[in-house]
Design an enzyme around this catalytic site. Structure first.
Site, mmCIF file in Angstrom:
data_model
loop_
_atom_site.group_PDB
_atom_site.id
_atom_site.type_symbol
_atom_site.label_atom_id
_atom_site.label_comp_id
_atom_site.label_asym_id
_atom_site.label_seq_id
_atom_site.Cartn_x
_atom_site.Cartn_y
_atom_site.Cartn_z
ATOM 1 C CG HIS A 48 45.800 51.712 32.648
ATOM 2 N ND1 HIS A 48 47.023 52.028 32.116
ATOM 3 C CD2 HIS A 48 45.072 51.164 31.629
ATOM 4 C CE1 HIS A 48 47.055 51.680 30.835
ATOM 5 N NE2 HIS A 48 45.887 51.159 30.520
ATOM 6 C CG HIS A 72 41.829 52.394 27.017
ATOM 7 N ND1 HIS A 72 42.181 53.338 27.956
ATOM 8 C CD2 HIS A 72 42.659 51.337 27.214
ATOM 9 C CE1 HIS A 72 43.190 52.872 28.684
ATOM 10 N NE2 HIS A 72 43.500 51.670 28.249
ATOM 11 C CD GLU A 76 41.331 43.940 27.015
ATOM 12 O OE1 GLU A 76 42.216 43.112 27.255
ATOM 13 O OE2 GLU A 76 41.549 45.056 26.526
ATOM 14 C CG ASP A 77 40.147 44.774 31.430
ATOM 15 O OD1 ASP A 77 40.304 43.629 30.982
ATOM 16 O OD2 ASP A 77 41.006 45.664 31.313
ATOM 17 C CG ASP A 139 46.592 50.752 26.748
ATOM 18 O OD1 ASP A 139 46.440 50.703 27.978
ATOM 19 O OD2 ASP A 139 46.532 49.745 26.005
ATOM 20 C CG ASP A 260 78.045 58.653 17.404
ATOM 21 O OD1 ASP A 260 78.354 57.573 17.930
ATOM 22 O OD2 ASP A 260 77.321 58.741 16.401
#
Length: 701
Positions: A48, A72, A76-77, A139, A260
């Protein structure tokens, strides 16, 4: 997934001076730290951030942005900290990664608070460096591309809704239309699966029925322009399913009435050729009045520039045509990201001027719901243009009013608005602005935001500023009431109270300042005992204890009850001494020893009891007041609350609580809880309030 050498080669193609060692180090770092983590698709998790970095190379962004994309999710992970990032990759990358990273403790928050805190941090970081937004959009786009792997349908819908409400509009606001369209399409498929399937199927039918028609129209446009001596490129495409569905929903049209569906893009060499091309097309085919828009002379807030027109082609087919230069087309596809690639670190132009409004909203928002509401209002884009009398141009959402315009010019101007002129004519402040209106705001230094404005403003900036102003005014009024009550409190203190004692009391009560202390007294968040103890510790030791809640046995005595039996005055009717009263056994209580609720004889609650539960009661001796709640309509002008507290003080009524319910010019509605000695005392107080010039109406609740 991009391999390590492929990613480095991509960056080196457009930035030969990029730090190859740093890029390699970041790639290896994210692979090692994410280790064996897996995504919902079963792919290694590090795929990712690598793909997000690949998206950033498509935008030709600098090496710090590519490294940020690779890192990034590490904070967090994984067990990586921002300090680790700074030590390994430097402070600039660490700051960017921190801006993209979610708050570490938000997982315990309710869903709305978690979303609001994420958004708050993200917007603040984005205001410092717009590259935070570019990585976040990359992301989110990659997450949306793999959203179908998530098994939980509710989670898919939540992510899709957040994308539709926040990230797609943000992409539009910075001109990244390719990102916006793909996000909307992927989110639409999850949020409205039946509509998506139906429109997609109908588009497939049209495509098969009109095979080659798009190419034929594009060729006809190109030939017409070539005959006029213009060298252009023409491309045709179908509109996205989401944009078709949105038009159907807004105009209440069936699919067959959406005319249209096909759109064509004409790319020229110069601005002059854009206008020449438009003139040729309007000569060869009939154009539809009201459908022409000139975003070249008046660009959108996000920097978008193009001419838009709609033509009636053969067989009454409507087609939309966009005309722009090659440079405009490049900027329109990827907006601010494209701008960054060519003018790095120079992002002070109009494309990001709206960020100042977002940051002001972050500062002004009172709670998570307000932040999310105001931010969504600020980033959605369906705009009109209005001018000041001196010709300054402001873009506003459709439905905006003069109050929105005033706040767009300056917050102080919005706060001081008292009237408006549109095109030289006086109009009500709730008047909706039209494209091209000249708006003159009439201001007064003594004016302030009005509660009624919230009913007709549409911009997030105006709404947040009005609410902030109303809260400040309410706090000032409560503080004024508190000062009156504070004087009564210190009058009974054993020593004179000076500034030092007040400052120390503020610190002991953990309040911000003296103003907050007075507001807390005025709203009854602090009672007399707490204030006295904070001013002089130990000063309340010899005072009798008084109950903080409902008046109970000991403060008021009731005849007709066995000694020691608990009772409380009914919160539904607030009986006072002098009124005929009846006792009703508390639901579920013991018939001989259970608590008794004391009601007025005319209380509606008595209808729910049975005769056997009634107790015939009367008032005994009492030493403290009984609580009563009043509802007052007061005039909304300076000094009103001081007049009211003066009336109550002169009539020896102790104020226990005062709350603003609604403010609608020229009145304000308050509920006031007071203590009275008996019915005659209450009657005297209400008569005095009704006689006051500050009070329009007062009733007992």
């Amino acid at each position: 997934m991009l391999r390590q050498y492929e990613l480095v080669e991509r960056v080196k193609e457009y930035d030969p001076d990029a730090d190859e060692a740093m890029l390699n180090r970041a790639y290896v770092y994210t692979v090692q730290k994410h280790g064996t983590q897996k995504r919902a698709s079963g792919d290694p998790y590090f795929s990712h951030p690598v793909e997000v970095a690949g998206l950033m190379t498509d935008l030709k962004l600098d090496q710090e942005t590519i490294v940020t994309a690779l890192l990034h999710d590490t904070v967090e992970d994984t067990l990586v900290t921002i300090e680790d990032i700074e030590n390994t990759f430097g402070p600039q990358v660490a700051r960017l990664v921190d801006g993209v990273t979610k708050l570490s403790k938000i997982e315990q928050m309710p869903e709305n608070e978690r979303a609001a805190e994420n958004l708050r941090k993200f917007l603040l970081a984005m205001s410092e460096d717009i590259r935070v937004l570019l990585v976040k959009l990359g992301d989110r786009l990659h997450n949306m591309r793999t959203l179908h792997y998530i098994k939980n349908p509710e989670k898919r819908r939540r992510i899709a809704r957040e994308t539709m409400d926040i990230y797609a509009p943000l992409a539009e606001r910075v001109g990244m239309y390719e990102y916006m369209r793909e996000m909307q399409a992927l989110a639409f498929e999850q949020l409205e699966p039946e509509a998506y399937a139906t429109i997609t199927a109908r588009l497939a039918e049209i495509r098969s029925e009109a095979s080659g028609q798009v190419d034929a129209i594009a060729l006809a446009i190109k030939q017409a322009l070539a005959e006029a001596g213009l060298r252009v490129e023409v491309n045709g495409r179908e509109k996205q399913p989401y944009s078709i569905w949105k038009k159907m929903a807004e105009r209440h049209l069936p699919f067959e009435k959406v005319t249209d569906i096909f759109a064509f893009r004409v790319v020229t060499d110069s601005v002059e050729d854009c206008y020449r091309a438009m003139g040729v097309l309007h000569t060869v085919w009939q154009f539809i009045p009201g459908k022409f828009k000139d975003y070249i002379s008046t660009p959108k807030n996000n920097g978008y520039r193009s001419l838009h027109t709609s033509l009636i082609y053969e067989n009454s087919m409507r087609v939309e045509v966009q005309i722009r230069t090659t440079e405009m087309h490049r900027m329109n596809q990827f907006g601010l990201a494209s701008h960054w690639a060519y003018k790095q670190h120079d992002h002070a132009d109009g494309q990001v001027g709206w960020l100042r409004d977002l940051i002001e909203i972050v500062d002004a928002s009172h709670d998570p719901e307000e932040l999310l509401e105001h931010t969504k209002l600020a980033i959605y884009q369906d705009r009109i243009f209005a001018f000041t009398p001196k010709g300054a141009l402001f873009q506003l959402p459709k439905g905006a009013t003069p109050v929105d315009f005033a706040y767009a010019v300056h917050t102080d101007l919005g706060d001081q608005t008292v009237g408006a002129k549109i095109n030289g004519r006086h109009v009500p402040l709730r008047t909706v602005l039209n494209n091209g209106d000249v708006v003159e705001i009439i201001r007064a230094q003594s004016s302030e935001p009005q509660l009624s404005w919230l009913g007709h403003v549409v911009t997030g900036k105006a709404r947040s500023a009005i609410r902030r102003g109303l809260r400040a005014k309410e706090r000032a009024e409560h503080a004024e009431v508190g000062r009156q009550l504070f004087e009564d409190i210190v009058a009974g203190m054993p020593a004179k109270i000076g500034r030092k004692a007040i400052k120390e009391a503020v610190e002991r009560l953990q309040l911000r300042d003296e103003e907050e202390l007075m507001a807390a007294i005025g709203t009854a968040r602090l009672d007399d005992r707490e204030v006295m103890e904070a001013l002089i510790p130990g000063s309340t030791a010899d005072l009798p204890n008084r109950p903080a809640g409902p008046v109970r046995d000991g403060a008021i005595s009731i005849k007709g009850l066995t000694p020691g039996r608990p009772f409380k005055l009914g919160p539904c009717c607030h009986p006072v001494p002098g009124e005929r009263i009846v006792g009703l056994l508390e639901k579920g209580g013991d018939s001989r020893k259970g608590p008794v609720i004391v009601h007025r004889i005319d209380c509606d609650e008595l209808a729910e009891g049975i005769d056997e539960d009634w107790l015939d009661l009367s008032w005994g001796e009492y030493s403290s007041g009984a609580p009563v709640r009043l509802c007052m309509e007061v005039y909304n002008r300076p000094g009103t609350l001081a007049d009211i507290t003066g009336v109550l003080a002169r009539n020896t009524a102790n104020i226990r609580r005062m709350e603003l319910i609604e403010r609608e010019h020229p009145f304000g509605s308050y509920t006031v809880d007071i203590e009275v000695q008996d019915l005659a005392h209450l009657t005297r107080i209400m008569s005095a309030l009704r006689a006051s010039d500050a009070v329009a109406q007062v009733e007992r609740l």
